[in-house]
Design a protein around this motif. Structure first.
Motif, PDB file in Angstrom:
ATOM      1  N   UNK A   1      88.354   4.166  26.496  1.00 20.13           N
ATOM      2  CA  UNK A   1      87.343   5.145  26.120  1.00 20.13           C
ATOM      3  C   UNK A   1      86.791   4.842  24.724  1.00 20.13           C
ATOM      4  N   UNK A   2      87.653   4.543  23.782  1.00 23.41           N
ATOM      5  CA  UNK A   2      87.207   4.198  22.435  1.00 23.41           C
ATOM      6  C   UNK A   2      86.424   2.880  22.444  1.00 23.41           C
ATOM      7  N   UNK A   3      86.856   1.934  23.285  1.00 25.97           N
ATOM      8  CA  UNK A   3      86.128   0.667  23.401  1.00 25.97           C
ATOM      9  C   UNK A   3      84.716   0.913  23.941  1.00 25.97           C
ATOM     10  N   UNK A   4      84.598   1.771  24.945  1.00 31.69           N
ATOM     11  CA  UNK A   4      83.271   2.087  25.499  1.00 31.69           C
ATOM     12  C   UNK A   4      82.350   2.680  24.436  1.00 31.69           C
ATOM     13  N   UNK A   5      82.877   3.526  23.581  1.00 32.33           N
ATOM     14  CA  UNK A   5      82.069   4.101  22.499  1.00 32.33           C
ATOM     15  C   UNK A   5      81.621   3.000  21.526  1.00 32.33           C
ATOM     16  N   UNK A   6      82.496   2.053  21.257  1.00 31.94           N
ATOM     17  CA  UNK A   6      82.150   0.947  20.369  1.00 31.94           C
ATOM     18  C   UNK A   6      81.013   0.113  20.944  1.00 31.94           C
ATOM     19  N   UNK A   7      81.124  -0.272  22.213  1.00 30.95           N
ATOM     20  CA  UNK A   7      80.063  -1.118  22.783  1.00 30.95           C
ATOM     21  C   UNK A   7      78.759  -0.355  22.946  1.00 30.95           C
ATOM     22  N   UNK A   8      78.844   0.946  23.159  1.00 31.61           N
ATOM     23  CA  UNK A   8      77.604   1.733  23.198  1.00 31.61           C
ATOM     24  C   UNK A   8      76.914   1.689  21.847  1.00 31.61           C
ATOM     25  N   UNK A   9      77.679   1.852  20.761  1.00 31.74           N
ATOM     26  CA  UNK A   9      77.091   1.802  19.416  1.00 31.74           C
ATOM     27  C   UNK A   9      76.525   0.420  19.103  1.00 31.74           C
ATOM     28  N   UNK A  10      77.248  -0.614  19.509  1.00 30.29           N
ATOM     29  CA  UNK A  10      76.849  -1.977  19.145  1.00 30.29           C
ATOM     30  C   UNK A  10      75.754  -2.559  20.024  1.00 30.29           C
ATOM     31  N   UNK A  11      75.825  -2.314  21.332  1.00 27.33           N
ATOM     32  CA  UNK A  11      74.991  -3.088  22.244  1.00 27.33           C
ATOM     33  C   UNK A  11      73.952  -2.306  23.029  1.00 27.33           C
ATOM     34  N   UNK A  12      74.250  -1.102  23.476  1.00 27.45           N
ATOM     35  CA  UNK A  12      73.387  -0.423  24.430  1.00 27.45           C
ATOM     36  C   UNK A  12      72.009  -0.078  23.885  1.00 27.45           C
ATOM     37  N   UNK A  13      71.925   0.229  22.613  1.00 28.23           N
ATOM     38  CA  UNK A  13      70.622   0.578  22.038  1.00 28.23           C
ATOM     39  C   UNK A  13      69.929  -0.605  21.382  1.00 28.23           C
ATOM     40  N   UNK A  14      70.549  -1.772  21.443  1.00 24.27           N
ATOM     41  CA  UNK A  14      69.984  -2.968  20.805  1.00 24.27           C
ATOM     42  C   UNK A  14      69.199  -3.756  21.860  1.00 24.27           C
ATOM     43  N   UNK A  15      67.869  -3.710  21.763  1.00 26.60           N
ATOM     44  CA  UNK A  15      67.029  -4.389  22.754  1.00 26.60           C
ATOM     45  C   UNK A  15      67.153  -5.908  22.675  1.00 26.60           C
ATOM     46  N   UNK A  16      67.746  -6.426  21.615  1.00 27.07           N
ATOM     47  CA  UNK A  16      67.908  -7.864  21.492  1.00 27.07           C
ATOM     48  C   UNK A  16      69.206  -8.374  22.121  1.00 27.07           C
ATOM     49  N   UNK A  17      70.098  -7.484  22.528  1.00 23.73           N
ATOM     50  CA  UNK A  17      71.316  -7.909  23.229  1.00 23.73           C
ATOM     51  C   UNK A  17      70.970  -8.107  24.692  1.00 23.73           C
TER      52      UNK A  17
END
Length: 157
Positions: A121-137
């Motif tokens: 669950x904590x990992x999912x929050x991390x990847x959401x912060x890092x990747x989901x809103x970044x259109x360049x990922x």
């Protein structure tokens, strides 16, 4: 000694090896093992710190003891590799305390990250912060570490 780090003496190499093993080693012990005087060891350590050969002296904490028992290897592929986009990504990733290491790499991915989390669950929050809103990922792939077989930052000297 010149600024060329490849010209380290055997005494220098021994001092650096000891410091990597335990940066709290006593000067007397280091001097004895290196075959040098305490004054020489102090002078060499001061030089290593000023020249940024010794970059940091830290405590290594067991992640599980502090509730960060899961380790993840994450390969990240970006849409574009413009310098401004790379720099933005680097800043975002290095500001995350859970990301322990970040490497700009060649091959199928652009970055390799090592991250910690207490659970999925904590990992999912991390990847959401890092990747989901970044259109360049463009994409990322994660491997969950089953066993921390060898962990370290010691550099062979």
């Amino acid at each position: 000694m010149s600024d060329d780090h490849s010209e380290l003496s055997s005494v220098d190499r021994t001092i650096l090896s000891i410091m990597q093993r335990d940066s709290n080693s006593r000067m007397e012990s280091i001097a004895e093992e290196a075959g040098a005087s305490i004054a020489t060891v102090q002078r060499r350590l001061r030089h290593f710190r000023q020249a940024n050969i010794i970059q940091r002296e830290i405590a290594v904490v067991d992640p599980e003891t502090v509730g960060q028992g899961m380790t993840f290897l994450i390969l990240v592929e970006l849409e574009r590799e413009r310098i401004d986009i790379l720099d933005t990504f680097r800043r975002k990733v290095t500001s995350e305390q859970q990301v322990q290491q970040c490497y700009y790499i060649t091959g199928d991915a652009d970055f390799a990250l090592i991250a910690l989390a207490k659970d999925m669950n904590e990992y999912q929050k991390l990847i959401q912060r890092l990747f989901f809103d970044d259109t360049n990922v463009k994409r990322f792939r994660t491997s969950v570490v089953m066993d921390r077989t060898k962990v370290g930052l010691n550099v062979p000297v």
